[in-house]
Design a protein around this motif. Structure first.
Motif, PDB file in Angstrom:
ATOM      1  N   VAL A 166      -4.619  11.066   3.862  1.00 45.95           N
ATOM      2  CA  VAL A 166      -3.885  10.313   2.851  1.00 45.95           C
ATOM      3  C   VAL A 166      -4.854   9.452   2.065  1.00 45.95           C
ATOM      4  CG1 VAL A 166      -1.679  10.236   4.104  1.00 45.95           C
ATOM      5  CG2 VAL A 166      -3.323   8.384   4.391  1.00 45.95           C
ATOM      6  N   ILE A 167      -4.498   9.219   0.818  1.00 47.07           N
ATOM      7  CA  ILE A 167      -5.209   8.237  -0.002  1.00 47.07           C
ATOM      8  C   ILE A 167      -4.319   7.020  -0.043  1.00 47.07           C
ATOM      9  CG2 ILE A 167      -6.213   7.731  -2.256  1.00 47.07           C
ATOM     10  CD1 ILE A 167      -6.399  10.866  -2.581  1.00 47.07           C
ATOM     11  N   LYS A 168      -4.866   5.895   0.356  1.00 46.72           N
ATOM     12  CA  LYS A 168      -4.114   4.643   0.420  1.00 46.72           C
ATOM     13  C   LYS A 168      -4.386   3.865  -0.868  1.00 46.72           C
ATOM     14  CE  LYS A 168      -4.192   4.285   5.437  1.00 46.72           C
ATOM     15  NZ  LYS A 168      -2.772   4.137   5.695  1.00 46.72           N
ATOM     16  N   PHE A 169      -3.348   3.733  -1.687  1.00 46.12           N
ATOM     17  CA  PHE A 169      -3.454   2.992  -2.928  1.00 46.12           C
ATOM     18  C   PHE A 169      -2.900   1.596  -2.710  1.00 46.12           C
ATOM     19  CE2 PHE A 169      -3.319   7.412  -4.359  1.00 46.12           C
ATOM     20  CZ  PHE A 169      -4.343   7.425  -5.273  1.00 46.12           C
ATOM     21  N   LYS A 170      -3.764   0.603  -2.838  1.00 48.27           N
ATOM     22  CA  LYS A 170      -3.329  -0.783  -2.767  1.00 48.27           C
ATOM     23  C   LYS A 170      -2.752  -1.128  -4.140  1.00 48.27           C
ATOM     24  CE  LYS A 170      -4.779  -5.467  -1.824  1.00 48.27           C
ATOM     25  NZ  LYS A 170      -5.877  -6.361  -1.476  1.00 48.27           N
ATOM     26  N   ILE A 171      -1.536  -1.638  -4.161  1.00 45.17           N
ATOM     27  CA  ILE A 171      -0.895  -1.879  -5.448  1.00 45.17           C
ATOM     28  C   ILE A 171      -0.559  -3.344  -5.678  1.00 45.17           C
ATOM     29  CG2 ILE A 171      -0.017   0.440  -5.730  1.00 45.17           C
ATOM     30  CD1 ILE A 171       2.624  -0.512  -4.570  1.00 45.17           C
ATOM     31  N   LYS A 172      -0.744  -4.173  -4.692  1.00 47.05           N
ATOM     32  CA  LYS A 172      -0.464  -5.613  -4.860  1.00 47.05           C
ATOM     33  C   LYS A 172      -1.635  -6.429  -4.356  1.00 47.05           C
ATOM     34  CE  LYS A 172       4.492  -5.131  -4.410  1.00 47.05           C
ATOM     35  NZ  LYS A 172       5.694  -5.509  -3.710  1.00 47.05           N
ATOM     36  N   VAL A 184       0.854  -1.185   0.000  1.00 49.12           N
ATOM     37  CA  VAL A 184       0.000   0.000   0.000  1.00 49.12           C
ATOM     38  C   VAL A 184       0.892   1.237   0.000  1.00 49.12           C
ATOM     39  CG1 VAL A 184      -1.746   1.299   1.290  1.00 49.12           C
ATOM     40  CG2 VAL A 184      -1.842  -1.202   1.247  1.00 49.12           C
ATOM     41  N   VAL A 185       0.543   2.194  -0.851  1.00 52.51           N
ATOM     42  CA  VAL A 185       1.281   3.456  -0.897  1.00 52.51           C
ATOM     43  C   VAL A 185       0.346   4.561  -0.419  1.00 52.51           C
ATOM     44  CG1 VAL A 185       2.417   5.127  -2.400  1.00 52.51           C
ATOM     45  CG2 VAL A 185       2.718   2.689  -2.809  1.00 52.51           C
ATOM     46  N   ASP A 186       0.790   5.321   0.578  1.00 54.14           N
ATOM     47  CA  ASP A 186       0.017   6.443   1.095  1.00 54.14           C
ATOM     48  C   ASP A 186       0.438   7.724   0.367  1.00 54.14           C
ATOM     49  OD1 ASP A 186      -1.037   4.652   2.876  1.00 54.14           O
ATOM     50  OD2 ASP A 186      -0.051   5.477   4.646  1.00 54.14           O
ATOM     51  N   VAL A 187      -0.532   8.367  -0.253  1.00 55.69           N
ATOM     52  CA  VAL A 187      -0.283   9.636  -0.934  1.00 55.69           C
ATOM     53  C   VAL A 187      -1.050  10.716  -0.183  1.00 55.69           C
ATOM     54  CG1 VAL A 187      -0.583  10.925  -3.077  1.00 55.69           C
ATOM     55  CG2 VAL A 187       0.084   8.510  -3.161  1.00 55.69           C
ATOM     56  N   GLN A 229     -10.402   8.562 -13.768  1.00 53.59           N
ATOM     57  CA  GLN A 229     -10.427   7.106 -13.871  1.00 53.59           C
ATOM     58  C   GLN A 229      -9.339   6.528 -14.776  1.00 53.59           C
ATOM     59  OE1 GLN A 229     -12.106   4.818 -12.127  1.00 53.59           O
ATOM     60  NE2 GLN A 229     -12.886   6.498 -10.879  1.00 53.59           N
ATOM     61  N   THR A 230      -8.793   7.292 -15.707  1.00 50.67           N
ATOM     62  CA  THR A 230      -7.719   6.740 -16.528  1.00 50.67           C
ATOM     63  C   THR A 230      -6.485   6.439 -15.694  1.00 50.67           C
ATOM     64  OG1 THR A 230      -7.125   8.994 -17.225  1.00 50.67           O
ATOM     65  CG2 THR A 230      -8.451   7.680 -18.757  1.00 50.67           C
ATOM     66  N   VAL A 231      -6.414   6.996 -14.501  1.00 46.00           N
ATOM     67  CA  VAL A 231      -5.368   6.629 -13.534  1.00 46.00           C
ATOM     68  C   VAL A 231      -5.931   5.649 -12.511  1.00 46.00           C
ATOM     69  CG1 VAL A 231      -3.978   7.472 -11.601  1.00 46.00           C
ATOM     70  CG2 VAL A 231      -3.995   8.731 -13.739  1.00 46.00           C
ATOM     71  N   LEU A 232      -7.063   5.992 -11.930  1.00 46.08           N
ATOM     72  CA  LEU A 232      -7.588   5.244 -10.793  1.00 46.08           C
ATOM     73  C   LEU A 232      -7.947   3.802 -11.130  1.00 46.08           C
ATOM     74  CD1 LEU A 232      -9.760   8.071  -9.216  1.00 46.08           C
ATOM     75  CD2 LEU A 232      -7.379   7.451  -8.724  1.00 46.08           C
ATOM     76  N   LYS A 233      -8.400   3.548 -12.352  1.00 45.12           N
ATOM     77  CA  LYS A 233      -8.781   2.179 -12.718  1.00 45.12           C
ATOM     78  C   LYS A 233      -7.573   1.249 -12.856  1.00 45.12           C
ATOM     79  CE  LYS A 233      -8.739   2.747 -17.704  1.00 45.12           C
ATOM     80  NZ  LYS A 233      -9.492   2.730 -18.933  1.00 45.12           N
ATOM     81  N   GLU A 234      -6.371   1.810 -12.907  1.00 45.81           N
ATOM     82  CA  GLU A 234      -5.165   0.996 -13.033  1.00 45.81           C
ATOM     83  C   GLU A 234      -4.707   0.417 -11.700  1.00 45.81           C
ATOM     84  OE1 GLU A 234      -4.055   0.086 -15.948  1.00 45.81           O
ATOM     85  OE2 GLU A 234      -5.675   1.324 -16.755  1.00 45.81           O
ATOM     86  N   LEU A 235      -5.302   0.878 -10.634  1.00 47.84           N
ATOM     87  CA  LEU A 235      -4.918   0.421  -9.298  1.00 47.84           C
ATOM     88  C   LEU A 235      -6.015  -0.466  -8.736  1.00 47.84           C
ATOM     89  CD1 LEU A 235      -3.686   3.931  -8.382  1.00 47.84           C
ATOM     90  CD2 LEU A 235      -2.206   1.934  -8.614  1.00 47.84           C
ATOM     91  N   GLN A 259      -7.151  -1.008  -5.785  1.00 47.98           N
ATOM     92  CA  GLN A 259      -8.024  -0.470  -4.739  1.00 47.98           C
ATOM     93  C   GLN A 259      -7.416   0.807  -4.180  1.00 47.98           C
ATOM     94  OE1 GLN A 259      -8.411  -3.162  -1.447  1.00 47.98           O
ATOM     95  NE2 GLN A 259     -10.089  -2.056  -0.521  1.00 47.98           N
ATOM     96  N   TYR A 260      -8.286   1.701  -3.756  1.00 48.32           N
ATOM     97  CA  TYR A 260      -7.832   2.884  -3.031  1.00 48.32           C
ATOM     98  C   TYR A 260      -8.878   3.225  -1.986  1.00 48.32           C
ATOM     99  CZ  TYR A 260     -10.833   4.982  -6.590  1.00 48.32           C
ATOM    100  OH  TYR A 260     -11.886   5.265  -7.416  1.00 48.32           O
ATOM    101  N   THR A 261      -8.402   3.742  -0.874  1.00 44.04           N
ATOM    102  CA  THR A 261      -9.292   4.193   0.188  1.00 44.04           C
ATOM    103  C   THR A 261      -8.798   5.553   0.660  1.00 44.04           C
ATOM    104  OG1 THR A 261      -8.004   3.025   1.868  1.00 44.04           O
ATOM    105  CG2 THR A 261      -9.927   1.874   0.996  1.00 44.04           C
ATOM    106  N   VAL A 262      -9.716   6.332   1.160  1.00 44.96           N
ATOM    107  CA  VAL A 262      -9.382   7.662   1.651  1.00 44.96           C
ATOM    108  C   VAL A 262      -9.373   7.624   3.170  1.00 44.96           C
ATOM    109  CG1 VAL A 262     -10.046  10.086   1.705  1.00 44.96           C
ATOM    110  CG2 VAL A 262     -10.388   8.743  -0.389  1.00 44.96           C
ATOM    111  N   ASP A 263      -8.255   7.984   3.757  1.00 45.68           N
ATOM    112  CA  ASP A 263      -8.111   8.082   5.203  1.00 45.68           C
ATOM    113  C   ASP A 263      -8.247   9.561   5.561  1.00 45.68           C
ATOM    114  OD1 ASP A 263      -7.215   8.333   7.825  1.00 45.68           O
ATOM    115  OD2 ASP A 263      -5.553   6.926   7.584  1.00 45.68           O
TER     116      ASP A 263
END
Length: 184
Positions: free
Chosen positions: A178-184, A54-57, A161-167, A169-173
């Motif tokens: 932070v937005i938590k992007f699940k990448i694996k 997970v990457v926190d942005v 969505q042209t970015v978001l659909k490539e990941l 899952q993402y959740t907003v904390d």
């Protein structure tokens, strides 16, 4: 002339814009140009994965909008609205012209023009480009993103969505902003 194809594409979009400002028109999803990578046939939309799952942005809030720092094509660091309702990532003509003048948006990156509908039901025609690299919050790299270029220089930049659909899952904390992007 260095800008010839860019100017021609812009002129075609402007012509389409003036002819296509019809309310109530519908956009056919089947008319969407497929994403074509101009660099290598093996290139695909991609996410460079850090070691973490997970990457926190980090984001900031302005008028209840979540704003993320995004580096576009390694040249422009901009704030973009994290917009889950936007079909496309969006930049303005001003950013596109700058990227083109810097040589990081090339003729091969100009994918054409498409019709877009807004929340008010208005249809416009915008240029569509390939952004080779977006870096979200200095941490997450997304490659070959299809983006629309709007003529209004005051329009917000959108991370859609042209970015978001490539990941996966993402959740907003909201507590930690932070937005938590699940990448694996």
């Amino acid at each position: 002339m260095k800008y010839q194809r860019f100017i021609i594409a812009l002129a075609l979009v402007a012509l389409g814009f003036s002819m296509e400002s019809c309310n109530g028109c519908s956009s056919n999803k089947d008319e969407v140009t497929p994403l074509i990578s101009p660099y290598d046939e093996d290139d695909e939309i991609g996410v460079e994965l850090p070691d973490a799952d997970v990457v926190d942005v980090a984001y900031t809030e302005q008028s209840n909008l979540k704003i993320v720092q995004v580096l576009i094509n390694d040249r422009i660091n901009k704030e973009m609205i994290f917009d889950t309702g936007a079909s496309y990532t969006q930049i303005t003509l001003k950013e596109a012209q700058y990227l083109y003048s810097e040589g990081v948006l090339t003729d091969d990156d100009i994918l054409g023009a498409e019709k877009f509908g807004d929340a008010n039901g208005n249809i416009t025609v915008n240029m569509v480009v390939n952004l080779r690299r977006l870096v979200l919050g200095g941490k997450l790299i997304i490659s070959n993103v299809k983006a629309t270029v709007v003529q209004n220089g005051d329009a917000p930049l959108l991370l859609g969505q042209t970015v978001l659909k490539e990941l996966p899952q993402y959740t907003v904390d909201n507590e930690n902003k932070v937005i938590k992007f699940k990448i694996k």
